[in-house]
Design a protein around this motif. Structure first.
Motif, PDB file in Angstrom:
ATOM      1  N   UNK A  44      39.067  26.999 -10.451  1.00  0.00           N
ATOM      2  CA  UNK A  44      40.330  27.617 -10.839  1.00  0.00           C
ATOM      3  C   UNK A  44      40.557  28.907 -10.061  1.00  0.00           C
ATOM      4  N   UNK A  45      39.528  29.741  -9.988  1.00  0.00           N
ATOM      5  CA  UNK A  45      39.667  31.024  -9.298  1.00  0.00           C
ATOM      6  C   UNK A  45      39.977  30.832  -7.821  1.00  0.00           C
ATOM      7  N   UNK A  60      45.651  24.561 -17.404  1.00  0.00           N
ATOM      8  CA  UNK A  60      44.985  25.804 -16.992  1.00  0.00           C
ATOM      9  C   UNK A  60      45.246  26.066 -15.510  1.00  0.00           C
ATOM     10  N   UNK A  61      45.173  25.026 -14.694  1.00  0.00           N
ATOM     11  CA  UNK A  61      45.514  25.173 -13.278  1.00  0.00           C
ATOM     12  C   UNK A  61      46.917  25.744 -13.128  1.00  0.00           C
ATOM     13  N   UNK A  62      47.850  25.271 -13.947  1.00  0.00           N
ATOM     14  CA  UNK A  62      49.261  25.679 -13.818  1.00  0.00           C
ATOM     15  C   UNK A  62      49.476  27.172 -14.047  1.00  0.00           C
ATOM     16  N   UNK A  68      53.035  25.127 -21.705  1.00  0.00           N
ATOM     17  CA  UNK A  68      52.897  25.615 -20.333  1.00  0.00           C
ATOM     18  C   UNK A  68      54.131  25.301 -19.480  1.00  0.00           C
ATOM     19  N   UNK A  69      55.188  24.746 -20.092  1.00  0.00           N
ATOM     20  CA  UNK A  69      56.397  24.371 -19.347  1.00  0.00           C
ATOM     21  C   UNK A  69      57.628  24.934 -20.039  1.00  0.00           C
ATOM     22  N   UNK A  70      58.722  25.060 -19.273  1.00  0.00           N
ATOM     23  CA  UNK A  70      59.963  25.557 -19.880  1.00  0.00           C
ATOM     24  C   UNK A  70      61.133  24.581 -19.780  1.00  0.00           C
ATOM     25  N   UNK A  71      60.895  23.413 -19.179  1.00  0.00           N
ATOM     26  CA  UNK A  71      61.883  22.332 -19.151  1.00  0.00           C
ATOM     27  C   UNK A  71      61.178  21.031 -19.479  1.00  0.00           C
ATOM     28  N   UNK A 101      60.295  25.127  -8.176  1.00  0.00           N
ATOM     29  CA  UNK A 101      59.971  24.401  -9.409  1.00  0.00           C
ATOM     30  C   UNK A 101      58.551  23.872  -9.347  1.00  0.00           C
ATOM     31  N   UNK A 102      57.912  23.826 -10.516  1.00  0.00           N
ATOM     32  CA  UNK A 102      56.623  23.187 -10.698  1.00  0.00           C
ATOM     33  C   UNK A 102      56.850  21.880 -11.447  1.00  0.00           C
ATOM     34  N   UNK A 103      56.324  20.800 -10.916  1.00  0.00           N
ATOM     35  CA  UNK A 103      56.362  19.513 -11.602  1.00  0.00           C
ATOM     36  C   UNK A 103      54.973  19.292 -12.202  1.00  0.00           C
ATOM     37  N   UNK A 104      54.843  19.659 -13.473  1.00  0.00           N
ATOM     38  CA  UNK A 104      53.551  19.581 -14.165  1.00  0.00           C
ATOM     39  C   UNK A 104      53.437  18.160 -14.728  1.00  0.00           C
TER      40      UNK A 104
END
Length: 351
Positions: A73-74, A99-101, A124-127, A87-90
């Motif tokens: 992760x670090x 956690x990666x996101x 962890x998402x807003x959409x 945009x992030x497509x999680x």
């Protein structure tokens, strides 16, 4: 309402595993590239999956090696420091991916709707993406609709390198090629060695060359060895002996792939190769080979009814059969009958 009415500058796709689901997600990437060829796409994925996805043109692949623990992760967050995406497509509802996101900066953070999310992904998402269609690939295309894509029909085009094609050609002859991938990553998804041996004998009588494929995992090598003990009609055993690019080229050269719910079944979707899928634990309507769901031999509904007393429609979308012996419900007669159907539909037509 679509997030973008014109091409975004950059998108980050987060799907760490597994090979099959990454194959499904390729359709979304290629849909984005068709509509917005200038958009930069970064895909964060697992170490094994990256060996396959590295072949995708015009996609930046960033590897997350989960075996490194917290250092992974670090390392990833340092690599992404100073970068921001439109945009992030999680696309993985798992805590590891969420956690990666945390280290991915993006204004819009797309994730699954509550019904298909798990492990608290919605935090962890807003959409939230509305998934239409039962199959995983159709659900992934919901991210495209939310972004603003017009054509969200899953389609795949896989670039096989000349070097990989040359390697695959060494294993071809004039006979149509049957690839049997006997094992999945989890042993309970595997059919029996006796069944695969009987299928090899049946295919040999039809004039096919029969080869075994798979990963170097001991369980897969042991199953392949057992199959070879039961039949003299395995022409080559390549289990654990091919790279992912070479395996993809071999699948493209094949007339038919037979496999349980595992990566090569979905790699075949990328190349348009027919697949006879063997299913008991997961609903093939959700996870089957996308273009070959009609060719699946499935005892999922039968096993589910025996275990729960309910049909798939009465249970959550992800419900799987837990009986570790469920694959034994698949009979040799069912598989050879479906094989003959596909052989007449596909193999003879190609000759």
């Amino acid at each position: 309402m679509a997030v973008f009415t014109s091409a975004p500058t950059s998108l980050c796709l987060l799907r760490l595993s597994a090979i099959g689901d990454c194959c499904h997600a390729v359709a979304l990437v290629q849909a984005i590239q068709r509509q917005w060829p200038q958009t930069r796409i970064t895909w964060i994925t697992g170490k094994i999956e990256a060996r396959l996805l590295d072949q995708l043109p015009d996609v930046e692949i960033i590897t997350f090696d989960k075996s490194a623990g917290w250092r992974a992760y670090l390392r990833l967050w340092r690599q992404l420091r100073g970068r921001r995406f439109d945009a992030l497509l999680h696309m993985q509802a798992a805590m590891r991916a969420s956690i990666v996101s945390l280290g991915i900066r993006a204004e819009y953070r797309l994730g699954f709707e509550r019904e298909r999310a798990k492990d608290g992904q919605w935090l962890f998402t807003n959409l939230k993406v509305e998934a239409k269609g039962e199959h995983v690939a159709d659900g992934f295309m919901g991210f495209g609709r939310t972004l603003g894509l017009i054509d969200t029909t899953p389609r795949w085009h896989w670039p096989v390198t000349p070097e990989a094609q040359a390697q695959a050609a060494k294993h071809k002859d004039k006979r149509p090629l049957l690839l049997i991938c006997p094992a999945a990553s989890k042993a309970y998804k595997n059919w029996t060695a006796e069944g695969y041996a009987a299928l090899a004998d049946h295919a040999h009588k039809r004039g096919m060359k029969v080869m075994l494929i798979g990963s170097p995992a001991k369980m897969e090598r042991d199953l392949a060895a057992r199959i070879e003990q039961l039949t003299a009609n395995i022409d080559e055993n390549l289990v654990g002996r091919t790279s992912l690019p070479e395996l993809m080229a071999l699948i493209k050269a094949a007339s038919l792939v037979v496999a349980p719910d595992t990566g090569p079944a979905h790699m075949a979707t990328l190349t348009g190769t027919p697949v006879l899928g063997l299913y008991a634990h997961h609903n093939p309507a959700r996870t089957g080979p996308y273009h070959c769901r009609d060719y699946v031999v499935s005892v999922y509904e039968e096993a589910l009814l025996a275990e729960t007393g309910k049909a798939p429609a009465e249970l959550p979308w992800r419900t799987r059969v837990k009986d570790e012996h469920a694959m034994k419900r698949i009979t040799i007669e069912q598989v050879t009958a479906q094989f003959d159907r596909i052989y007449h539909d596909q193999v003879q037509k190609a000759e």
